[in-house]
Design a protein around this motif. Structure first.
Motif, PDB file in Angstrom:
ATOM      1  N   ASN A   1     -58.773  42.475  68.571  1.00 26.04           N
ATOM      2  CA  ASN A   1     -57.733  43.021  69.447  1.00 26.04           C
ATOM      3  C   ASN A   1     -58.208  44.322  70.104  1.00 26.04           C
ATOM      4  OD1 ASN A   1     -55.951  40.943  68.900  1.00 26.04           O
ATOM      5  ND2 ASN A   1     -54.889  42.042  67.263  1.00 26.04           N
ATOM      6  N   ALA A   2     -58.924  45.148  69.339  1.00 25.28           N
ATOM      7  CA  ALA A   2     -59.430  46.405  69.897  1.00 25.28           C
ATOM      8  C   ALA A   2     -60.464  46.136  70.985  1.00 25.28           C
ATOM      9  CB  ALA A   2     -60.030  47.263  68.782  1.00 25.28           C
TER      10      ALA A   2
ATOM     11  N   THR B   1     -60.616  43.412  72.810  1.00 20.83           N
ATOM     12  CA  THR B   1     -59.871  42.833  73.931  1.00 20.83           C
ATOM     13  C   THR B   1     -59.214  43.926  74.774  1.00 20.83           C
ATOM     14  OG1 THR B   1     -59.459  40.776  72.732  1.00 20.83           O
ATOM     15  CG2 THR B   1     -57.971  41.301  74.554  1.00 20.83           C
ATOM     16  N   ARG B   2     -58.622  44.926  74.098  1.00 19.87           N
ATOM     17  CA  ARG B   2     -57.970  46.013  74.834  1.00 19.87           C
ATOM     18  C   ARG B   2     -58.986  46.853  75.619  1.00 19.87           C
ATOM     19  NH1 ARG B   2     -54.570  46.241  70.188  1.00 19.87           N
ATOM     20  NH2 ARG B   2     -55.882  47.844  69.220  1.00 19.87           N
ATOM     21  N   SER B   3     -60.253  46.800  75.218  1.00 22.87           N
ATOM     22  CA  SER B   3     -61.285  47.549  75.938  1.00 22.87           C
ATOM     23  C   SER B   3     -61.775  46.822  77.178  1.00 22.87           C
ATOM     24  CB  SER B   3     -62.477  47.818  75.004  1.00 22.87           C
ATOM     25  OG  SER B   3     -62.083  48.605  73.905  1.00 22.87           O
ATOM     26  N   HIS B   4     -61.333  45.580  77.362  1.00 22.86           N
ATOM     27  CA  HIS B   4     -61.715  44.794  78.542  1.00 22.86           C
ATOM     28  C   HIS B   4     -60.661  44.990  79.640  1.00 22.86           C
ATOM     29  CE1 HIS B   4     -62.948  41.469  81.081  1.00 22.86           C
ATOM     30  NE2 HIS B   4     -63.980  41.230  80.284  1.00 22.86           N
ATOM     31  N   PRO B   5     -61.074  45.263  80.880  1.00 25.15           N
ATOM     32  CA  PRO B   5     -60.083  45.504  81.945  1.00 25.15           C
ATOM     33  C   PRO B   5     -59.174  44.310  82.200  1.00 25.15           C
ATOM     34  CG  PRO B   5     -62.310  45.298  82.848  1.00 25.15           C
ATOM     35  CD  PRO B   5     -62.462  45.410  81.375  1.00 25.15           C
ATOM     36  N   LEU B   6     -59.651  43.086  81.929  1.00 21.65           N
ATOM     37  CA  LEU B   6     -58.841  41.886  82.137  1.00 21.65           C
ATOM     38  C   LEU B   6     -58.200  41.392  80.844  1.00 21.65           C
ATOM     39  CD1 LEU B   6     -61.230  39.881  84.533  1.00 21.65           C
ATOM     40  CD2 LEU B   6     -59.335  41.406  85.133  1.00 21.65           C
TER      41      LEU B   6
ATOM     42  N   LYS C   1     -57.326  39.446  58.556  1.00 27.10           N
ATOM     43  CA  LYS C   1     -56.561  40.580  59.050  1.00 27.10           C
ATOM     44  C   LYS C   1     -57.448  41.578  59.774  1.00 27.10           C
ATOM     45  CE  LYS C   1     -53.806  44.465  57.326  1.00 27.10           C
ATOM     46  NZ  LYS C   1     -53.244  45.100  56.091  1.00 27.10           N
ATOM     47  N   ILE C   2     -58.570  41.931  59.151  1.00 29.88           N
ATOM     48  CA  ILE C   2     -59.478  42.916  59.758  1.00 29.88           C
ATOM     49  C   ILE C   2     -60.139  42.339  60.997  1.00 29.88           C
ATOM     50  CG2 ILE C   2     -61.592  44.233  59.370  1.00 29.88           C
ATOM     51  CD1 ILE C   2     -60.774  44.466  56.446  1.00 29.88           C
ATOM     52  N   ASP C   3     -60.519  41.077  60.916  1.00 28.93           N
ATOM     53  CA  ASP C   3     -61.163  40.426  62.051  1.00 28.93           C
ATOM     54  C   ASP C   3     -60.234  40.423  63.266  1.00 28.93           C
ATOM     55  OD1 ASP C   3     -63.553  39.092  62.937  1.00 28.93           O
ATOM     56  OD2 ASP C   3     -62.349  37.266  63.079  1.00 28.93           O
ATOM     57  N   GLN C   4     -58.982  40.175  63.030  1.00 26.26           N
ATOM     58  CA  GLN C   4     -58.016  40.146  64.130  1.00 26.26           C
ATOM     59  C   GLN C   4     -57.841  41.530  64.747  1.00 26.26           C
ATOM     60  OE1 GLN C   4     -56.616  37.287  65.278  1.00 26.26           O
ATOM     61  NE2 GLN C   4     -55.852  38.533  66.979  1.00 26.26           N
TER      62      GLN C   4
ATOM     63  N   VAL D   1     -67.680  52.738  69.878  1.00 25.18           N
ATOM     64  CA  VAL D   1     -66.618  51.861  69.384  1.00 25.18           C
ATOM     65  C   VAL D   1     -65.512  51.804  70.437  1.00 25.18           C
ATOM     66  CG1 VAL D   1     -67.108  52.349  66.960  1.00 25.18           C
ATOM     67  CG2 VAL D   1     -65.474  53.788  68.206  1.00 25.18           C
ATOM     68  N   PRO D   2     -64.579  50.839  70.326  1.00 20.50           N
ATOM     69  CA  PRO D   2     -63.449  50.811  71.266  1.00 20.50           C
ATOM     70  C   PRO D   2     -62.628  52.085  71.193  1.00 20.50           C
ATOM     71  CG  PRO D   2     -63.619  48.727  70.080  1.00 20.50           C
ATOM     72  CD  PRO D   2     -64.580  49.662  69.428  1.00 20.50           C
ATOM     73  N   SER D   3     -62.159  52.535  72.335  1.00 22.14           N
ATOM     74  CA  SER D   3     -61.378  53.777  72.383  1.00 22.14           C
ATOM     75  C   SER D   3     -60.080  53.660  71.596  1.00 22.14           C
ATOM     76  CB  SER D   3     -61.067  54.143  73.838  1.00 22.14           C
ATOM     77  OG  SER D   3     -62.255  54.352  74.558  1.00 22.14           O
ATOM     78  N   SER D   4     -59.576  52.438  71.446  1.00 21.80           N
ATOM     79  CA  SER D   4     -58.302  52.250  70.754  1.00 21.80           C
ATOM     80  C   SER D   4     -58.424  52.350  69.244  1.00 21.80           C
ATOM     81  CB  SER D   4     -57.693  50.893  71.124  1.00 21.80           C
ATOM     82  OG  SER D   4     -58.588  49.838  70.782  1.00 21.80           O
ATOM     83  N   LEU D   5     -59.630  52.377  68.715  1.00 21.44           N
ATOM     84  CA  LEU D   5     -59.822  52.491  67.271  1.00 21.44           C
ATOM     85  C   LEU D   5     -59.993  53.952  66.897  1.00 21.44           C
ATOM     86  CD1 LEU D   5     -62.189  49.528  66.248  1.00 21.44           C
ATOM     87  CD2 LEU D   5     -59.767  49.807  65.744  1.00 21.44           C
ATOM     88  N   ALA D   6     -59.137  54.450  66.043  1.00 26.54           N
ATOM     89  CA  ALA D   6     -59.227  55.829  65.580  1.00 26.54           C
ATOM     90  C   ALA D   6     -60.262  55.949  64.469  1.00 26.54           C
ATOM     91  CB  ALA D   6     -57.858  56.300  65.085  1.00 26.54           C
TER      92      ALA D   6
END
Length: 771
Positions: free
Chosen positions: A310-311, A313-318, A303-306, A255-260
């Motif tokens: 976002n998580a 997107t934050r996992s992408h370097p660009l 809300k959940i989809d967004q 999973v994305p690192s930003s998701l706890a």
């Protein structure tokens, strides 16, 4: 006149030699000595002697006599008669030459000639007449026929009812794999082919190439895959340990690192089946491939989809955008695929060839099988464009996220990553995207005969890969024989790989079975079933060489330059940005608008209005991308894209026609090229070894030992080997030897006249006029 002396020698000469001499043995004792070879846990449930296996429908001179046996694993026909006209066949170490696994049986039909009756047998059904013939329709397009003319009528009826009962179990634990592993656990000394059959309990398993295939059952396997793909902003999540969150997801996923973990637990309730978004693969440019089920909570959907997007997107370097593909709208449904498969099977198996040959191509088109293959290839190629050219992450979304997304995600990775075009990589891909991702093999393969859930999605995936292999043979390490054998292995009720709907089901069902059989599991999570990737359980090292594609050019191909052996290795640059392809004679089907217009008798589809929902500029950019790609030379270690015009999507003949004599070409077909290329590849290997031996001054003995480890099935005898093709080669090699067929003859048909040298093959009337 009636003295005792004359009849005495007559009595001794003709009646008594049976028990006294082995030189005179009648048919009955010989057949009674025929016994099946049984695996651990396999038992004989019924059998009948004096059975005739029909080889051809137009004559009985090639028929075989023997014993028909039904076990809890297979039906086995045992005979001492030599197979007519047969010179070669590959051997499966688990199955005999005439064996059919019970889970490969699709339909059982009993026939009584005298009463002109026939009945399709189901489980626990009664048979009111004594059968004179048994016809078994198999899921791999085979038809097997047995005659009971000389067998006892009651014995014939009992064996037919036994086959019907054991081939249609009502519970998962009644499948043979459970009895097999139960016997192994109670008797650890029992091994098949000298190999420990366990392999489904974690870690990795050996493969045909000697490397290890990761099973993705452990944290470390997923972590290694993250590092291999360079997905630095993603992490392995253990929130589902013990299947506490979702029973249809693996215990570990990415999973994305930003998701706890707490966020994942909270979001999981909103997804169907609690199948939250999980990572599949990462592109070197940072784009990720993600799979997810639909959000069932309409109020919380946006809300959940967004938050999920976002998580990602934050996992992408660009910090690129996320592109979502709704597979339920873009691709055919599993019901449509099943309907197409039924029509294809009817065309290839049930209908006599001479009655359908003039309309065969249009009948093939009406099945929609090739049309659906083209749809999957086309959509996957467009998503490759989004990741490769647009540098955006792609989310594959469908209702449950465990059917169409398995196929689409796997195809995308095969096109993008050359690792998945190797044998070990391809096996790890299936393990990751199908087995551990919760593809419902039990229901979709219909092991328990619940036809309402059956769909050949896995077969369609293998067919799509075969299309790519056919177009780019040098890019794949494995052969089409490997793909066909893999499809056959999914029909054997022994391998835990293709036996369950999800990993949790394996743990739950096998744990219950272990308790009922008093098996001590210790720290194991369920029973360890045999893994299909341990190919030594099924084939000898010699037969496993058929898996290797002689045309394959590996990523580290050795080359001699200036007297020294050098190795060319691909770099990240030419992997991620160098796009190459074979220049086609035609457009690939997604370049110009004219290709989208439906034509009569064409497999080309018109694009749906909502397909990809992209702007006109994006559409032009995509067309330009494909146009540029197909004008450059091929890069075997980069991206490969399919040619998808109607003329370039072909029927997988080796898989679907291997039991049909009308389609066989003796001493011809692709196998003849395979044979020649194998000889050339082996000769090149010999030259390289000789050169290395000359440079290193190695002994000749060491060189000879290297020759024994050739990866080619067909070996060159020498540097100037001019031997022709072996006599046993045919276009259905190695699956259908001459004579092992239950089909009618083609003598006198237009096809036979065409193959015999007719100049024009237009219709039956045309050829009749030539005569």
């Amino acid at each position: 006149m009636f003295s005792l002396k004359p009849p005495k020698p007559t009595f001794k000469s003709y009646l008594l030699p049976l028990p006294q001499s082995e030189d005179h043995i009648t048919a009955e004792p010989r057949i009674k000595k025929l016994e099946p070879i049984l695996l651990p846990g396999e038992i004989v449930v019924n059998e009948v002697n004096f059975v005739r296996k029909c080889i051809a429908t137009d004559t009985s001179q090639y028929d075989l006599w023997g014993k028909l046996v039904c076990t809890n694993f297979k039906i086995s026909f045992i005979t001492d008669d030599p197979m007519p006209l047969q010179k070669f066949h590959y051997k499966n170490l688990l199955l005999g030459e005439h064996d059919v696994p019970l889970t490969c049986i699709e339909q059982i039909v009993t026939v009584n000639d005298t009463k002109r009756k026939q009945k399709v047998l189901g489980p626990n059904q009664k048979l009111k007449f004594n059968p004179t013939e048994l016809i078994i329709y198999c899921k791999d397009f085979r038809i097997v026929r047995f005659r009971f003319d000389e067998a006892g009528p009651e014995s014939a009826k009992k064996v037919c009812l036994a086959i019907a009962h054991y081939s249609q179990p009502t519970d998962l634990q009644l499948l043979f794999a459970f009895e097999y592993v139960g016997e192994i656990y109670h008797n650890p000394a029992k091994k098949v082919n000298g190999v420990d059959p366990g392999g489904g309990g974690g870690g990795s398993i050996g493969s045909a190439s000697g490397q290890q295939t990761p099973l993705f059952e452990t944290y470390s396997d997923w972590d290694r895959e993250i590092k291999r793909t360079g997905a630095s902003e993603w992490r392995v999540c253990s929130v589902n340990e013990g299947y506490m969150i979702s029973t249809c997801l693996p215990e570990y996923f990415v999973v994305p690192s930003s998701l706890a973990d707490q966020d994942l637990k909270l979001y999981s309730y909103s997804f169907i089946g609690r199948r939250m978004p999980v990572w599949s693969w990462n592109h070197p440019n940072g784009s990720a491939l993600v799979r997810m089920a639909n959000i069932k909570d309409v109020l919380q959907q946006r809300k959940i989809d967004q938050r999920i997007c976002n998580a990602i997107t934050r996992s992408h370097p660009l910090r690129s955008d996320v592109f979502k593909s709704d597979l339920d709208k873009c691709l055919p449904s599993i019901q449509e695929i099943q309907a197409a498969h039924i029509k294809l099977k009817q065309l290839c198996v049930n209908e006599p060839f001479e009655e359908t040959e003039e309309k065969w191509l249009s009948s093939l088109e009406n099945t929609h099988w090739l049309e659906y293959i083209r749809s999957f290839l086309k959509h996957s190629a467009e998503l490759v464009y989004m990741m490769e050219c647009k540098h955006v992450s792609v989310v594959l979304q469908e209702e449950e996220g465990r059917d169409l997304s398995c196929l689409a995600a796997s195809l995308i990775q095969v096109m993008l990553d050359p690792y998945f075009r190797t044998i070990v990589g391809f096996q790890s891909l299936i393990q990751k995207e199908w087995v551990m991702a919760g593809y419902q093999f039990l229901d979709r393969c219909n092991h328990l005969k619940r036809s309402d859930k059956e769909s050949p999605l896995f077969l369609m995936f293998l067919d799509c890969v075969w299309q790519l292999l056919e177009q780019y043979p040098a890019a794949f390490e494995f052969s089409e024989m490997y793909l066909t054998i893999l499809y056959d292995s999914a029909r054997i009720s022994l391998f835990g790989t293709f036996l369950f709907n999800c990993p949790h089901q394996r743990v739950k069902e096998s744990t219950e079975f272990a308790i009922s059989k008093n098996i001590q599991l210790g720290d194991e999570k369920g029973l360890r079933f045999p893994c299909v990737w341990d190919w030594s359980l099924q084939f000898t090292s010699r037969d496993r060489l058929l898996f290797h594609n002689p045309l394959y050019i590996g990523k580290s191909a050795p080359c001699v330059q200036n007297g020294a052996v050098k190795t060319f290795k691909r770099s990240k640059k030419n992997y991620s940005s160098t796009l190459r392809g074979v220049p086609p004679a035609l457009k690939n089907g997604i370049i110009s608008d004219q290709e989208f217009l439906p034509r009569r008798n064409s497999l080309i589809l018109k694009l749906k209005p909502d397909f990809l929902q992209q702007t006109e500029s994006q559409s032009n950019s995509m067309e330009q991308y494909f146009r540029d790609w197909f004008t450059k030379p091929v890069d075997l270690h980069g991206v490969i894209l399919p040619h998808i015009s109607g003329t370039q999507i072909k029927l997988w003949k080796l898989c679907y026609f291997r039991w049909v004599p009308e389609a066989q070409i003796n001493h011809g077909g692709f196998i003849t090229a395979f044979h020649k290329v194998s000889l050339l590849a082996d000769e090149v290997d010999m030259l390289n070894r000789n050169l290395r031996q000359y440079k290193s001054n190695s002994s000749l003995q060491g060189n000879c030992s290297e020759l024994d480890h050739s990866r080619m099935y067909f070996r060159a005898n020498g540097l100037n080997d001019t031997t022709g093709a072996p006599d046993f080669l045919s276009s259905s090699f190695p699956f259908s030897p001459v004579g092992n067929l239950c089909r009618r003859s083609i003598l006198g048909t237009p096809l036979s006249k065409f193959l015999s040298g007719a100049k024009i093959w237009l219709s039956t009337e045309t050829l009749a006029n030539e005569d």
